[in-house]
Design a protein around this motif. Structure first.
Motif, PDB file in Angstrom:
ATOM      1  N   GLY A  66       0.935  -0.977   0.095  1.00 25.89           N
ATOM      2  CA  GLY A  66      -0.136   0.069  -0.053  1.00 25.89           C
ATOM      3  C   GLY A  66       0.682   1.253  -0.040  1.00 25.89           C
ATOM      4  O   GLY A  66       2.039   1.165  -0.038  1.00 25.89           O
ATOM      5  N   THR A  74      -5.464  10.499   8.717  1.00 29.43           N
ATOM      6  CA  THR A  74      -6.443   9.212   9.314  1.00 29.43           C
ATOM      7  C   THR A  74      -7.220   8.592   8.050  1.00 29.43           C
ATOM      8  O   THR A  74      -8.386   9.396   7.562  1.00 29.43           O
ATOM      9  N   PRO A  75      -7.034   7.420   7.835  1.00 30.83           N
ATOM     10  CA  PRO A  75      -7.816   6.889   6.749  1.00 30.83           C
ATOM     11  C   PRO A  75      -9.257   7.097   7.214  1.00 30.83           C
ATOM     12  O   PRO A  75      -9.435   6.584   8.419  1.00 30.83           O
ATOM     13  N   HIS A  77     -11.254   4.199   6.821  1.00 28.97           N
ATOM     14  CA  HIS A  77     -11.818   3.093   7.027  1.00 28.97           C
ATOM     15  C   HIS A  77     -10.735   2.379   7.535  1.00 28.97           C
ATOM     16  O   HIS A  77      -9.658   1.783   6.793  1.00 28.97           O
ATOM     17  N   ILE A  78     -10.406   2.068   8.740  1.00 28.63           N
ATOM     18  CA  ILE A  78      -9.393   1.303   9.369  1.00 28.63           C
ATOM     19  C   ILE A  78      -9.864  -0.249   9.640  1.00 28.63           C
ATOM     20  O   ILE A  78     -10.741  -0.324  10.310  1.00 28.63           O
ATOM     21  N   LYS A  79      -9.206  -1.284   8.805  1.00 28.85           N
ATOM     22  CA  LYS A  79      -9.654  -2.563   9.055  1.00 28.85           C
ATOM     23  C   LYS A  79      -8.377  -3.279   9.237  1.00 28.85           C
ATOM     24  O   LYS A  79      -7.344  -3.230   8.451  1.00 28.85           O
ATOM     25  N   PRO A  80      -8.368  -4.189  10.197  1.00 30.20           N
ATOM     26  CA  PRO A  80      -7.184  -5.212  10.430  1.00 30.20           C
ATOM     27  C   PRO A  80      -7.437  -6.202   9.575  1.00 30.20           C
ATOM     28  O   PRO A  80      -8.103  -6.666   8.686  1.00 30.20           O
ATOM     29  N   GLU A  81      -6.242  -7.304   9.552  1.00 28.24           N
ATOM     30  CA  GLU A  81      -6.081  -8.403   8.619  1.00 28.24           C
ATOM     31  C   GLU A  81      -7.504  -9.450   9.190  1.00 28.24           C
ATOM     32  O   GLU A  81      -7.786  -9.117  10.309  1.00 28.24           O
ATOM     33  N   TRP A  82      -7.691 -10.248   8.374  1.00 27.58           N
ATOM     34  CA  TRP A  82      -8.991 -10.859   8.601  1.00 27.58           C
ATOM     35  C   TRP A  82      -8.973 -11.875  10.102  1.00 27.58           C
ATOM     36  O   TRP A  82      -9.755 -11.875  10.684  1.00 27.58           O
ATOM     37  N   TYR A  83      -7.486 -12.175  10.288  1.00 23.42           N
ATOM     38  CA  TYR A  83      -7.682 -12.903  11.734  1.00 23.42           C
ATOM     39  C   TYR A  83      -7.823 -12.205  12.777  1.00 23.42           C
ATOM     40  O   TYR A  83      -7.798 -12.702  13.998  1.00 23.42           O
ATOM     41  N   PHE A  84      -7.841 -10.776  12.653  1.00 21.83           N
ATOM     42  CA  PHE A  84      -8.034  -9.821  13.934  1.00 21.83           C
ATOM     43  C   PHE A  84      -9.321  -9.448  13.736  1.00 21.83           C
ATOM     44  O   PHE A  84      -9.743  -8.333  14.629  1.00 21.83           O
ATOM     45  N   LEU A  91     -14.288  -4.939  20.017  1.00 21.71           N
ATOM     46  CA  LEU A  91     -13.954  -3.581  20.617  1.00 21.71           C
ATOM     47  C   LEU A  91     -15.277  -2.527  20.286  1.00 21.71           C
ATOM     48  O   LEU A  91     -15.844  -1.819  21.024  1.00 21.71           O
TER      49      LEU A  91
ATOM     50  N   THR B 159       3.312   1.013   5.824  1.00 20.05           N
ATOM     51  CA  THR B 159       2.182   1.382   4.976  1.00 20.05           C
ATOM     52  C   THR B 159       1.346   2.085   5.584  1.00 20.05           C
ATOM     53  O   THR B 159       1.027   2.067   6.999  1.00 20.05           O
ATOM     54  N   TRP B 164      -2.041   2.480  10.570  1.00 25.70           N
ATOM     55  CA  TRP B 164      -3.256   2.767  11.293  1.00 25.70           C
ATOM     56  C   TRP B 164      -3.965   1.453  12.232  1.00 25.70           C
ATOM     57  O   TRP B 164      -4.375   1.670  13.069  1.00 25.70           O
TER      58      TRP B 164
END
Lengths: 162, 233
Positions: A66, A74-75, A77-84, A91, B159, B164
């Motif tokens: 990326g 600050t973006p 939409h902050i989204k973690p990897e699928w396993y998190f 939360l 990145t 974030w």
């Protein structure tokens, strides 16, 4: 269901002490395989299959890089990897409890995760079902396990969708 | 006295030089006994199914991660100025850099999938029951450490998403009573995420966690060897 055999009742350290003739007999009777070459070939093939999968995926879906991090942007939409995702949604889920007070969302978010991880670690001690191993004879363990797995999948999906 | 043929399980070696070399090592270290016990005269129960292979596969992916990770380290630069461009260089300029990073990235995802399958299998077939309770605890610890590897490795390319995600991820433990704030400070190496965080995550990802993980994998395997493969249900 297969019955315990002379071999399978024994521990690894005891298996080593079985005389070679008896090992040959067990293999002949189909109760065991030789590690070499039978089991070893299986394992080598599994490893090659994994390398094939990893290389194929790397070619078809190359690793993404990326844009460089910008601490001032600050973006949306902050989204973690699928396993998190499940932990991430926990939360968010905890925010529904803000009617209990402003402390609730933050504390509950981490407490729920803490309880889930501790329960997972202690599964053998929480399971009071005795020595029975067949899933059909362990309705409680299977029900609790399935509900936990489904909840995790549900939370992951919700985390992905929000 | 020299052997005419060296017998190792189904192997029969007649080459004189090979026998002399093997005997020279065997006289000093007694490797023949180990090879016979652990390989050539070892038997494996016939009741193992396809689902029994996922622990071993997770271990194999762990080895792949060490190899590809070591290769990535040769070109990666853990500084907030250069991390992103060095990863871009690995992807674009370094020969097969894209492949090594691809295998490392996909490996991290696949490893979590195979561990989950392994864990599900152990749960459904009740293998965690006596005498293997402790090995379940060790196994879940390995799973958590693997998640730690994913979390720390994710930040390294520096990145926008990684940065974030780490902001949110390190904010989470701050909610813990008493120790929370300290834990966040410890993870970030300060109030904010910056160079010290990257240095810290790099050290944790390439040195601290792999060493702990490898040791605990050893503990996992030693337990399996002592207790043997579980019998059929």
């Amino acid at each position: 269901m297969a019955h315990p055999t002379e071999y399978t009742k024994k521990k690894e350290c005891e298996v080593k002490a079985i005389p070679l003739e008896e090992k040959k007999r067990l293999v002949k009777e189909g109760k065991a395989h030789w590690f070499f070459p039978h089991h070893m070939i299986e394992q080598v093939l599994q490893c090659l299959a994994i390398i094939m999968i990893l290389v194929t995926f790397s070619i078809i879906f190359p690793a993404h890089l990326g844009v460089k991090a910008d601490p001032f942007d600050t973006p949306a939409h902050i989204k973690p990897e699928w396993y998190f995702l499940a932990a991430f949604y926990t939360l968010k889920f905890a925010q529904y409890f803000d009617f209990l007070g402003s402390w609730a969302p933050k504390i509950l978010g981490i407490v729920i995760q803490g309880i889930a991880v501790t329960a997972l670690l202690l599964v053998p001690f929480l399971d009071r079902g005795g020595a029975e191993r067949r899933p059909s004879k362990r309705p409680i363990a299977m029900a609790v396990g399935s509900v936990s797995a489904l909840l995790t999948i549900l939370f992951s999906l919700l985390g992905w969708l929000t | 006295m020299e052997l005419e043929t060296l017998e190792l399980g189904p192997l029969k070696i007649r080459n004189k030089l090979a026998i002399r070399l093997f005997s020279a090592v065997d006289d000093r270290l007694g490797v023949k006994e180990i090879l016979q016990d652990e390989m050539f005269e070892k038997i494996v129960p016939a009741h193992l199914t396809f689902w029994a292979c996922f622990g071993g596969i997770s271990f194999f992916i762990f080895i792949c991660q060490i190899v590809t990770g070591a290769l990535l380290m040769i070109y990666y630069e853990p500084s907030i100025m250069k991390a992103h461009s060095s990863v871009a260089r690995i992807m674009n300029d370094v020969p097969f850099g894209w492949l090594i990073r691809g295998v490392h990235a996909w490996g991290s995802n696949l490893m979590i999938i195979t561990i989950l399958i392994h864990m599900t299998k152990i749960f459904v077939t009740g293998i965690y029951k006596a005498p293997r309770e402790l090995n379940w605890v060790v196994g879940v610890t390995l799973f958590l450490l693997t998640l730690g590897m994913s979390f720390t490795g994710y930040l390294l390319p520096w990145t926008q998403l990684a940065y974030w995600a780490t902001v949110v991820g390190t904010e989470t433990p701050a909610a813990m009573p008493v120790v929370g704030e300290h834990l966040r400070y410890f993870l970030r190496g300060g109030e904010d995420i910056g160079q010290i965080t990257l240095t810290r995550f790099f050290a944790i990802h390439v040195m601290i966690l792999p060493l702990i993980l490898a040791s605990i994998v050893g503990l996992h395997l030693v337990q399996i060897r002592r207790q043997g493969i579980s019998g059929p249900m």
